[in-house]
Design an enzyme around this catalytic site. Structure first.
Site, PDB file in Angstrom:
ATOM      1  CB  CYS A   9      38.402  27.651  87.745  1.00  0.00           C
ATOM      2  SG  CYS A   9      39.034  27.076  86.193  1.00  0.00           S
ATOM      3  CE1 TYR A  55      17.539  33.925  43.684  1.00  0.00           C
ATOM      4  CE2 TYR A  55      17.024  34.875  45.442  1.00  0.00           C
ATOM      5  CZ  TYR A  55      17.480  33.887  45.657  1.00  0.00           C
ATOM      6  OH  TYR A  55      17.958  32.934  46.137  1.00  0.00           O
ATOM      7  CB  CYS A  97      37.138  25.043  84.477  1.00  0.00           C
ATOM      8  SG  CYS A  97      36.397  26.802  84.242  1.00  0.00           S
ATOM      9  CE  LYS A 113      28.658  38.800  50.252  1.00  0.00           C
ATOM     10  NZ  LYS A 113      28.651  38.506  51.405  1.00  0.00           N
ATOM     11  CG  ASP A 130      21.538  38.236  54.793  1.00  0.00           C
ATOM     12  OD1 ASP A 130      21.825  37.167  54.738  1.00  0.00           O
ATOM     13  OD2 ASP A 130      22.298  39.105  56.068  1.00  0.00           O
ATOM     14  CB  CYS A 153      40.305  26.891  81.365  1.00  0.00           C
ATOM     15  SG  CYS A 153      39.929  26.594  82.879  1.00  0.00           S
ATOM     16  CB  CYS A 170      40.477  29.656  83.565  1.00  0.00           C
ATOM     17  SG  CYS A 170      38.988  29.814  83.755  1.00  0.00           S
ATOM     18  CE  LYS A 213      24.218  38.156  48.446  1.00  0.00           C
ATOM     19  NZ  LYS A 213      23.770  37.187  49.327  1.00  0.00           N
ATOM     20  CD  GLU A 224      16.858  39.284  39.964  1.00  0.00           C
ATOM     21  OE1 GLU A 224      17.002  39.186  41.202  1.00  0.00           O
ATOM     22  OE2 GLU A 224      16.609  39.231  39.606  1.00  0.00           O
TER      23      GLU A 224
END
Ligand code: IVH
Length: 672
Positions: A412, A227, A432, A315, A119, A427, A409, A117, A115
Site C-alpha cells: 500500500c 522406542y 492495507c 543430530k 522426526d 506497515c 509497505c 531418531k 537408534e
C-alpha cells in the site's frame, strides 16, 4: 559484556526461544530450522551459566516446550515425558560419554544402544493388561493432550498386544510420523484442489494428530514407532535392547534398525553407518539417539530438570545447497509485519525444489549482508521452511549493492514504522489490502471464530471480488455472492452461511482473539472474556483496569486500549452489534468468600504434608487464584522446601511469603 547488555541479550533470547517454542509445539509452523533453534538455546544456556544470578526457573532453557491445545482433555503422565539433550558435534558426544563414566565410576562396565531418531511427534501410549487404553502427547512433560481416538486410526498400531506376558500397566513412548510417500500424496491432492501445500511431514503430523475430527485423521495414514519405556508395573525388562525386542514381540512397530555398542568409538562408527543407511528409510530421521542399555544404570544416572543423563541425541547437520538470489521481496503479515523473502534460482534440496526462502527480518538481512545477485547457502533442516543461512562472499559480483529494506509497505506504499523494542518493521496502515486479507483469514480460522468453509482460499476470493474488507462484512454475505466462488455449489453456499450464522453466538474469547489485537493470543483473550463478560465492557475499559488483570502486561493493556479507541474499530463494534452478533459470555464463576478471596497465590517447592495440587484446590475453594509466576500482582507465595527462584523473586518484590503452617492457619484460623 557489560551487565545491562547481558540482561538485555538474555531477555531477548528468552523471548525469541519462547516464540519459536510456541510456533513449533503449538502451531506446528516453525519459522527457523532445528539447527538455528538449537544455536539460540546453546547461546542462552551459556549466558545463564556465566551469569547464574540471572538464571530463572521458568527460562525456556529449563523447559521441554508445551504442545497442549484448547479442545483437548489433558492427562497426566505416570512418569514425566522428558526431552533429550542434543548435539551436532562428535566431541560433545564424547563429553557425554566421559560424564557417564565419571558418574558411574571407572570400574562400572556398561554398553549403549544407538537408534535412529525419528522426526515426528512424541506420544505416550498406556496399555493395561495388554489393551490400549490411552494415547497422550508430551504436553508440558507432566501432562499432555488426550489423542487416543486419533491414535487409534493408525493402522499399524495394535489395540491389543499379542503374546501373554503383559504388565498390569505400561506407558510406552514413541513417535508418530508420516512417511515421505504419504506426505507427497497428500500435497499432490492439495495442489490439485488449489490449496496451500504443507511444508514438511513433521508439521503435517503435528497438525493432524491434533485434529478434532478423527475421520480426517484416518484419511492421512499416520504411522508410529515405539522406542521408549515410560512407566511399567511390574518392571519386566532390564535393558533397552531387550525392551526393543519385547515391543517387537508384542506386535508393536519399532525402529527399522538399532545397534549395540560396547564403547564410544563403536557408537560413533554406528552413527556413521546409520547416516548412510537412513536415506533408504521410509521416513525422515534427523539423527541418532544414544542410550545407556541397562535400565538399572539409567535409573542410577537419573535426569536433570529437562532431560535424562543416560541418553543424548546426535543430530545430523542439515542439508544445504548453493544457489543464486535473484530478488528480495517483502511479505506483509496480519499485523503489518514486513518479512523479507529470498526469491531463488530453483535448487534441489533434501528431495524437493526450493525457490523461496525466508530472510526472517530486516536485521537478519543486514547482519548477513545479503544482497541481490549473491550466491547464498540455503538450508532445510528437518525439511522445515528453507532459510538463507549465509552468503558465499567469494562469489559476490563486484558491482553488488547493499540491500536497503524498503521504507514503505510494498503493497500500500504507506511509510513503514519501526516499533521500539521490536526487530520487525511494520506497515501501520490498518486498511492495507495485505493486512486486511490476513486479518480476515485469522478471524475466520480455527483458533478464532472457526467458521466452517471459510479457509484461506475462500477469504482470498472474497477479498479479491471486493465482497469483504472489514470483519463485519462477513456477516453481510448473501448466497448470491457466494455462488460465484470457485467450486461453490448450493450445498457449499448453504454450509458456509450456516457456519457464519453459528459463529455469531460463539464464545466471547474467540471474537476477542479474532480481532487480532497485538499481543492478545487465545490465553489473554480468555482472561479478558472472563473479566469483562461482554465486548462493550471490554471496549470501555481503561488502561488501569486492564493492567490489573493477571496475565495482561502493560504493553498489552496499552494495545487493547488503543485498539478500542481507533475509530475504525469503534465503528466495527457498533456494526457487529447491529448485525446481531451476540458472543456467549463465559459462565460466571461462583465467587467464593474465603481467606483468599481476590488474592493471587504462587506455589513453589515441596510442601511438607500436601501436594501443590491440593494446596491449589484449597486456595481456589477459598476464593483465591493460583498463578505460575511471581509478579507485582502476586499477593502471596506459598513456599515449601527447595523453593527456588520464585521465592527469591518474591523476596525481591516484597511479596508476602507463607509456609505451610501459616497457610493452614489462614485457611482455618481457629485451629492451633
Ligand atoms: S528416547 C527421555 N528414542 O526425539 C527421552 N527419542 O529430541 C527419551 N525421538 O523427546 C526419548 N526418536 O520425541 C528416543 N529413538 C528415539 C527417538 C526419540 C525420536 C524424539 C523424542 C524425543 C526427542 C528429543
Amino acid at each position: 559484556m557489560e551487565s545491562s547488555k547481558v540482561i538485555d541479550k538474555i531477555m531477548k533470547l528468552r523471548a525469541e526461544i519462547a516464540r519459536h517454542d510456541e510456533l513449533y509445539h503449538r502451531e506446528a509452523k516453525p519459522l527457523i530450522s532445528d539447527f538455528e533453534y538449537d544455536q539460540l538455546k546453546v547461546e542462552l544456556v551459556a549466558l545463564e551459566a556465566e551469569n547464574p544470578e540471572l538464571a530463572l526457573e521458568e527460562s525456556p532453557s529449563n523447559k521441554v516446550g508445551d504442545d497442549r491445545l484448547e479442545g483437548f482433555t489433558t492427562y497426566p503422565h505416570r512418569s514425566p515425558m522428558q526431552s533429550l539433550d542434543n548435539t551436532y558435534s562428535e566431541s560433545e558426544l564424547r563429553d557425554f560419554h566421559a560424564r557417564i563414566v565419571r558418574l558411574l565410576g571407572e570400574e562400572q562396565s556398561f554398553s549403549y544402544v544407538v537408534e535412529p531418531k525419528l522426526d515426528g511427534v512424541a506420544v505416550s501410549l498406556t496399555y493395561e493388561q495388554g489393551k490400549l487404553v490411552r494415547a497422550v502427547t508430551r504436553g508440558n512433560g507432566v501432562e499432555g493432550d488426550d489423542v487416543t481416538e486419533n491414535v487409534r486410526t493408525i493402522q499399524s498400531l495394535p489395540h491389543q498386544l499379542s503374546g501373554n506376558n503383559h504388565p498390569e500397566v505400561i506407558e510406552i513412548r514413541g513417535e508418530i510420523y508420516m512417511t515421505n510417500a504419504e506426505f507427497v500424496r497428500i500435497n499432490r491432492g492439495r495442489e490439485e484442489a488449489g490449496l496451500e501445500t504443507y511444508a514438511n511431514p513433521r508439521n503435517l503430523t503435528a497438525g493432524t494428530i491434533k485434529q478434532l475430527d478423527r475421520s480426517e485423521v484416518a484419511k492421512r495414514n499416520l504411522a508410529i514407532v515405539l522406542y521408549g519405556l515410560g512407566y511399567c508395573e511390574p518392571l519386566i525388562v532390564s535393558r533397552q535392547s531387550d525392551f526393543q525386542n519385547l515391543l517387537k514381540g508384542w506386535g508393536l512397530p519399532v525402529v527399522e534398525k538399532f545397534w549395540q555398542a560396547e564403547d564410544i568409538d563403536q557408537v560413533w562408527s554406528q552413527i556413521m553407518e546409520l547416516d548412510a543407511a537412513r536415506q533408504d528409510f521410509s521416513y525422515a530421521t534427523d539423527g541418532a539417539v544414544v542410550k545407556v542399555d541397562s535400565i538399572a544404570l539409567q535409573e542410577e544416572l537419573g535426569s536433570t530438570a529437562k532431560a535424562p543423563r543416560w541418553a543424548i541425541a546426535y543430530k545430523f547437520a542439515a542439508e544445504q545447497a548453493e544457489t543464486l538470489l535473484k530478488e528480495i521481496t517483502v511479505q506483509v503479515g496480519r499485523t503489518g509485519v514486513l518479512t523479507p523473502v529470498a526469491e531463488l534460482q530453483p535448487v534441489q534440496l533434501a528431495g524437493t525444489t526450493v525457490s523461496r526462502a525466508t530472510l526472517h527480518n530486516q536485521e537478519e538481512v543486514a547482519r548477513k549482508d545479503v544482497r541481490v545477485g549473491d550466491t547464498v547457502i540455503v538450508e532445510k533442516a528437518g525439511e522445515i521452511i528453507p532459510a538463507v543461512v549465509s552468503v558465499v562472499m567469494a562469489k559476490r559480483p563486484a558491482d553488488s549493492e547493499v540491500y536497503h529494506f524498503p521504507e514503505a509497505c510494498p503493497i500500500c506504499q504507506t511509510l513503514a514504522i519501526q516499533i521500539p523494542g521490536e526487530v520487525a518493521k511494520r506497515c501501520p496502515n490498518l486498511s492495507c489490502p495485505a493486512q486486511v486479507r490476513r486479518r480476515l483469514e485469522h478471524f475466520a480460522s480455527k483458533q478464532c471464530l472457526d467458521i466452517e468453509g471459510m479457509g484461506q482460499s475462500v477469504v482470498e476470493q472474497l477479498v479479491e471480488k471486493g465482497l469483504i474488507s472489514r470483519l463485519s462484512d462477513i456477516y453481510r454475505l448473501r448466497s448470491e455472492d457466494l455462488i460465484e466462488l470457485e467450486k461453490f455449489a448450493e450445498k457449499s453456499v448453504e454450509n458456509l452461511l450456516q457456519g457464519i450464522e453459528l459463529s455469531k453466538r460463539t464464545e466471547l474469547w474467540r471474537f476477542i482473539h479474532g480481532f487480532g489485537i497485538q499481543q492478545v493470543g487465545a490465553a489473554a483473550a480468555k482472561d479478558l472474556a472472563k473479566t469483562f463478560g461482554s465486548l462493550e465492557k471490554l471496549a470501555a475499559a481503561d488502561q488501569e483496569t486492564l493492567v490489573k488483570i493477571d496475565g495482561i502486561g502493560e504493553k498489552t493493556a496499552e494495545g487493547i486500549h488503543a485498539y478500542f479507541r481507533e475509530p475504525m474499530n469503534t465503528q466495527l463494534m457498533e456494526e457487529l452489534q447491529k448485525l446481531g452478533i451476540e458472543p456467549m459470555a463465559p459462565a460466571v464463576e461462583e465467587v467464593t468468600e474465603g481467606a483468599f478471596s481476590g488474592k493471587t497465590v504462587v506455589l513453589t517447592g515441596t510442601l511438607p504434608t500436601m501436594t501443590r495440587g491440593e494446596a491449589g484446590k484449597r486456595i481456589e475453594a477459598s476464593g483465591g487464584k493460583v498463578s505460575s509466576s511471581v509478579s507485582k500482582k502476586t499477593d502471596y507465595v506459598l513456599a515449601g522446601v527447595e523453593a527456588g527462584s520464585k521465592l527469591e523473586k518474591a523476596k525481591k518484590l516484597g511479596v508476602a511469603i507463607l509456609d505451610e503452617e501459616a497457610f493452614l492457619q489462614m485457611l482455618d484460623p481457629l485451629s492451633d
